[in-house]
Structures are given as structure tokens and as C-alpha cells.
Scaffold this active site. Structure first.
Site, PDB file in Angstrom:
ATOM      1  N   HIS A 157      87.175  12.271 -21.249  1.00 31.97           N
ATOM      2  CA  HIS A 157      88.373  12.303 -20.413  1.00 31.97           C
ATOM      3  C   HIS A 157      89.109  10.968 -20.472  1.00 31.97           C
ATOM      4  O   HIS A 157      88.522   9.922 -20.761  1.00 31.97           O
ATOM      5  CB  HIS A 157      87.988  12.618 -18.964  1.00 31.97           C
ATOM      6  CG  HIS A 157      87.478  14.014 -18.768  1.00 31.97           C
ATOM      7  ND1 HIS A 157      88.313  15.098 -18.620  1.00 31.97           N
ATOM      8  CD2 HIS A 157      86.215  14.497 -18.713  1.00 31.97           C
ATOM      9  CE1 HIS A 157      87.578  16.194 -18.462  1.00 31.97           C
ATOM     10  NE2 HIS A 157      86.310  15.858 -18.525  1.00 31.97           N
ATOM     11  N   THR A 209      80.738   1.117 -28.129  1.00 32.06           N
ATOM     12  CA  THR A 209      82.110   1.457 -27.770  1.00 32.06           C
ATOM     13  C   THR A 209      83.109   1.173 -28.872  1.00 32.06           C
ATOM     14  O   THR A 209      84.271   1.581 -28.771  1.00 32.06           O
ATOM     15  CB  THR A 209      82.534   0.673 -26.514  1.00 32.06           C
ATOM     16  OG1 THR A 209      82.476  -0.735 -26.803  1.00 32.06           O
ATOM     17  CG2 THR A 209      81.613   0.982 -25.343  1.00 32.06           C
ATOM     18  N   LYS A 210      82.682   0.443 -29.921  1.00 29.81           N
ATOM     19  CA  LYS A 210      83.584   0.111 -31.022  1.00 29.81           C
ATOM     20  C   LYS A 210      82.792   0.120 -32.325  1.00 29.81           C
ATOM     21  O   LYS A 210      81.562   0.214 -32.321  1.00 29.81           O
ATOM     22  CB  LYS A 210      84.235  -1.252 -30.793  1.00 29.81           C
ATOM     23  CG  LYS A 210      83.251  -2.392 -30.684  1.00 29.81           C
ATOM     24  CD  LYS A 210      83.970  -3.710 -30.390  1.00 29.81           C
ATOM     25  CE  LYS A 210      82.976  -4.872 -30.287  1.00 29.81           C
ATOM     26  NZ  LYS A 210      83.675  -6.149 -29.992  1.00 29.81           N
TER      27      LYS A 210
END
Length: 245
Positions: A157, A209-210
Site C-alpha cells: 500500500h 528496502t533498496k
């Protein structure tokens, strides 16, 4: 004598109760087996070999979406993850659309979301309780090792959206790619849009996250580089594991 008494009626009621318990206990497996060909049809449908046959094969998927909002396929895939045979699990995953390489192994309770968008290379090891969310595309290279409880997501989301809508791939990349011989430790979480390079190591419990550079070792929340891995990796997993597992 007890068998004669059963057929004579003395233990008939107990026999019915026992048969009822057995039927209830195994009915879900009969459902899984019976609906397997219909789920396989969806894989054929996507190939689009003919318009009439394509529509016919799409009927089970359409009914699932209307009646169960796609929940039946997710329940079915979860049940397959409980089958005590690594070979049978892999065969059934391929039947519903997973692109599985040679010697790839799925251990107990693997949870797959949208198997038709999942590619698993040769020699991959998927540990217990893995969550493989392939709704927007998930590709694992060769000899990738996922330890227990690894979660990989390709959809989430948007907290900035006033309707809390999911992020669409056209606005931001959501697919996940993992290079050859990468190793994800226990309880690693990989978020959408991440590429993990060849030979990289994600230490236990980290949140990726990356993108992770090839042969780098990352740890922490969020994951940060802490070391380098040797680049001359030659090992290949042969898919050997317990048969009743």
C-alpha cells in the site's frame, strides 16, 4: 469375531462414526486433487492457443474471483505446501504456472501468491514458511538459498494515497529480482522493487528496502552493507533433501 459383529450390526454405528471422521479429515485433500486440473487450465489459458479454449479454461479462475475473490487458489497453494513430499510439491507448483528450474526445492509451508509470475532458477532452495509474493513478478536466479521464514513482497500500500491504495507498477517498480547464489538468512524481509545482486548475502532479520550490490553483505533495519563476499563462487545445489519432507 469383532469383524463379524461389525457386519451384523453390533458395531455398525461406531464404524459409521469412524468413517465420517476419516472422510472429514481427508476431504480437503480430495478437493485439492480434484481441482488441480482446473487450476492447470489457467496456465494453458494464458498461452492463448485459441479464443474458445482460452475462454473455457478461464471459467474456473473467473468463478474463483467472483465467489471467493481469489481466495480459493491461495488456500489451495497453502495446502500444497503441507504435502509431505518435496517432489510432489514441486510438480504441482509447475502445474499451476511456476517456472521451476532443475533441482529447485520448496520446503514445508511455502506460501506463493500468483504462481504464474514466479521464476525459480536451477538449484534454488526455498526454506520453510517462505512467503513468495509474485503478483508483480519475482525472479530467483540459480542456486539462490532462502532460509526459513523469508518474506518477499512485490506489492504494498501507499501510505501517502488518500484511499490507501496499492502502488501500481506503472508509477513505481514493484517486481523483485534475486541474482545467482544470493543467500537470504532467516526472517529476512524484502520489499517491492528491490534487486539483490549475484552472490549477495542478506543477514538474518534484516529488512531490504533498496537494491543490494553483487557480492555485498547487508544487515540491519534497513539493510546496510557491512562486508564483502568472495566473488569466486562455484557451488551448485543438487536438490538433495529428505524425501518425506
Amino acid at each position: 469375531m469383532i469383524f463379524l459383529n461389525v457386519f451384523q450390526g453390533e458395531y455398525y454405528d461406531y464404524l459409521l462414526v469412524f468413517m465420517g471422521i476419516v472422510l472429514i479429515a481427508y476431504i480437503k485433500w480430495w478437493i485439492v486433487i480434484f481441482t488441480f486440473p482446473f487450476l492447470c487450465m489457467e496456465k494453458y489459458c494464458r498461452k492463448g492457443k485459441s479464443s474458445f479454449l482460452s475462454k473455457l479454461c478461464h471459467i474456473p479462475k473467473s468463478l474463483d474471483n467472483k465467489l471467493f475473490r481469489g481466495g480459493y487458489e491461495r488456500w489451495w497453494l497453502y495446502q500444497v505446501g503441507l504435502i509431505p513430499s518435496v517432489h510432489l510439491r514441486g510438480w504441482m507448483y509447475v502445474g499451476v504456472g511456476v517456472k521451476k528450474g532443475r533441482n529447485a526445492v520448496f520446503h514445508f509451508r511455502t506460501e506463493i501468491r500468483d504462481p504464474r509470475n514466479l521464476e525459480v532458477g536451477d538449484g534454488c532452495i526455498i526454506g520453510d514458511n517462505a512467503i513468495l509474493d509474485a503478483r508483480h513478478g519475482l525472479v530467483l536466479g540459480k542456486n539462490v538459498n532462502l532460509s526459513s521464514n523469508v518474506s518477499i513482497y512485490t506489492r504494498q500500500h501507499d501510505y501517502r494515497n488518500p484511499n490507501f491504495a496499492c502502488i501500481e507498477p506503472v508509477k513505481r517498480r514493484q517486481d523483485v529480482k534475486i541474482g545467482d547464489r544470493a543467500w537470504l538468512g532467516c526472517n529476512v524481509v524484502v520489499l517491492p522493487g528491490v534487486t539483490i545482486g549475484e552472490g549477495a548475502v542478506c543477514c538474518a532479520g534484516c529488512v531490504v528496502t533498496k537494491d543490494v550490490a553483487p557480492f555485498s553483505v547487508v544487515a540491519g533495519i534497513p539493510a546496510q552493507e557491512v562486508a564483502q563476499r568472495p566473488q569466486k563462487l562455484v557451488y551448485e545445489f543438487k536438490g538433495r533433501c529428505g524425501r518425506f519432507y
